[in-house]
Write an enzyme that holds these catalytic residues in place. Structure first.
Site, short mmCIF file in Angstrom:
data_model
loop_
_atom_site.label_atom_id
_atom_site.label_comp_id
_atom_site.label_asym_id
_atom_site.label_seq_id
_atom_site.Cartn_x
_atom_site.Cartn_y
_atom_site.Cartn_z
N ASP A 53 1.05 -1.94 -16.16
CA ASP A 53 0.74 -0.59 -14.90
C ASP A 53 1.12 0.69 -15.51
O ASP A 53 1.98 0.97 -15.35
CB ASP A 53 1.44 -1.12 -13.72
CG ASP A 53 0.93 -0.22 -12.43
OD1 ASP A 53 0.37 1.00 -12.58
OD2 ASP A 53 1.15 -0.45 -10.87
N ILE A 54 -0.09 1.35 -15.63
CA ILE A 54 0.18 2.42 -16.14
C ILE A 54 1.35 3.59 -15.64
O ILE A 54 1.99 4.69 -15.82
CB ILE A 54 -0.97 3.56 -16.85
CG1 ILE A 54 -0.27 4.53 -17.34
CG2 ILE A 54 -1.24 4.04 -15.39
CD1 ILE A 54 -1.42 5.35 -18.41
N GLY A 106 -9.93 1.48 -9.49
CA GLY A 106 -9.25 1.61 -10.92
C GLY A 106 -8.10 2.18 -11.37
O GLY A 106 -7.49 2.39 -10.33
N VAL A 107 -8.28 2.71 -12.43
CA VAL A 107 -6.75 3.12 -13.03
C VAL A 107 -6.66 4.15 -12.51
O VAL A 107 -5.06 4.99 -11.90
CB VAL A 107 -6.51 3.52 -14.57
CG1 VAL A 107 -7.25 3.83 -14.99
CG2 VAL A 107 -5.32 3.52 -15.33
N ASP A 108 -7.54 5.05 -12.14
CA ASP A 108 -7.98 6.41 -11.68
C ASP A 108 -6.92 6.20 -9.92
O ASP A 108 -6.52 6.96 -9.17
CB ASP A 108 -9.39 7.04 -10.94
CG ASP A 108 -9.23 8.44 -10.77
OD1 ASP A 108 -8.72 9.24 -10.93
OD2 ASP A 108 -10.80 9.19 -10.67
N ASN A 152 -13.06 10.59 -12.62
CA ASN A 152 -14.06 10.71 -12.73
C ASN A 152 -14.20 12.25 -12.62
O ASN A 152 -13.53 12.96 -13.00
CB ASN A 152 -14.92 9.99 -11.57
CG ASN A 152 -14.36 10.53 -10.01
OD1 ASN A 152 -13.52 11.71 -9.97
ND2 ASN A 152 -13.88 9.75 -9.05
#
Length: 195
Positions: free
Chosen positions: A35-36, A57-59, A49
């Site tokens: 998990d970043i 998602g990651v955002d 976006n």
């Protein structure tokens, strides 16, 4: 060898010696399944976006982990064009910087998607460097709902990052943070081919 410590099981970090344009460059590239938002690096890159106001998602994960201050900071940036990058503080994240970049939507590869994806990596590193980062973690930009082919995206990411790092005097480490085992395979295969 698997190394415990972050979400999921991580492949052991490796030092990769990469040949770029005929010169050997000693660079630390790490490929992790994680998990970043949990990584202890100077900067993490957000696959955002164009509004920069959060999404899926990651955002979405980065916005949730950083807290509501991140949305406020992003509002002040006025959005971001595809291929460009902008920075905010990390707020509640372990990383002190979030570099937001907008990846291209895959439309068959006939609309400059590859060049735009390379721009995401290059501009993100430029922004991270300007903000004093020495370590940067990237997600797999555009490979989720934007449908960029994962194997080609990994090739572009590695090529762009290694070229940039052959000229960078400040960034010493880049992690490619993957969310699936198949993405890890793409990056580790490329590291072996270039090592």
């Amino acid at each position: 060898m698997l190394v415990p410590g972050l979400t999921g099981c991580l492949p052991a970090p490796t030092h990769v010696r990469i040949s770029t344009e005929g010169q050997l460059v000693s660079t630390r590239l790490t490929v992790v399944l994680a998990d970043i938002t949990t990584l202890a690096v100077d900067a993490i890159v957000n696959a955002a976006n164009s509004s920069l106001l959060g999404g899926g998602g990651v955002d979405g994960a980065i916005h949730r982990a950083a807290g509501p201050e991140l949305v406020h900071a992003c509002r002040l940036l006025g959005g971001c064009a595809t291929g460009q990058a902008k920075a905010t503080p990390g707020f509640r994240l372990r990383a002190r910087i979030v570099v937001h970049t907008v990846g291209p939507v895959w439309r068959g590869g006939h609309y400059g998607e590859e060049g735009l994806l390379a721009d995401c990596y290059r501009h993100s590193l430029e922004v991270a460097e300007k903000n004093g980062a020495r370590s940067v973690a990237f997600p797999c930009i555009s490979t989720g709902i934007y449908k960029f082919p994962s194997d080609r995206a990994a090739e572009i990411a590695v090529a762009t990052v290694t070229t940039f790092m052959s000229r960078s005097t400040t960034i010493a480490e880049v992690a490619f943070c993957c969310f699936s085992g198949s993405d890890v395979d793409h990056y580790t295969r490329l590291a072996v081919l270039r090592g």
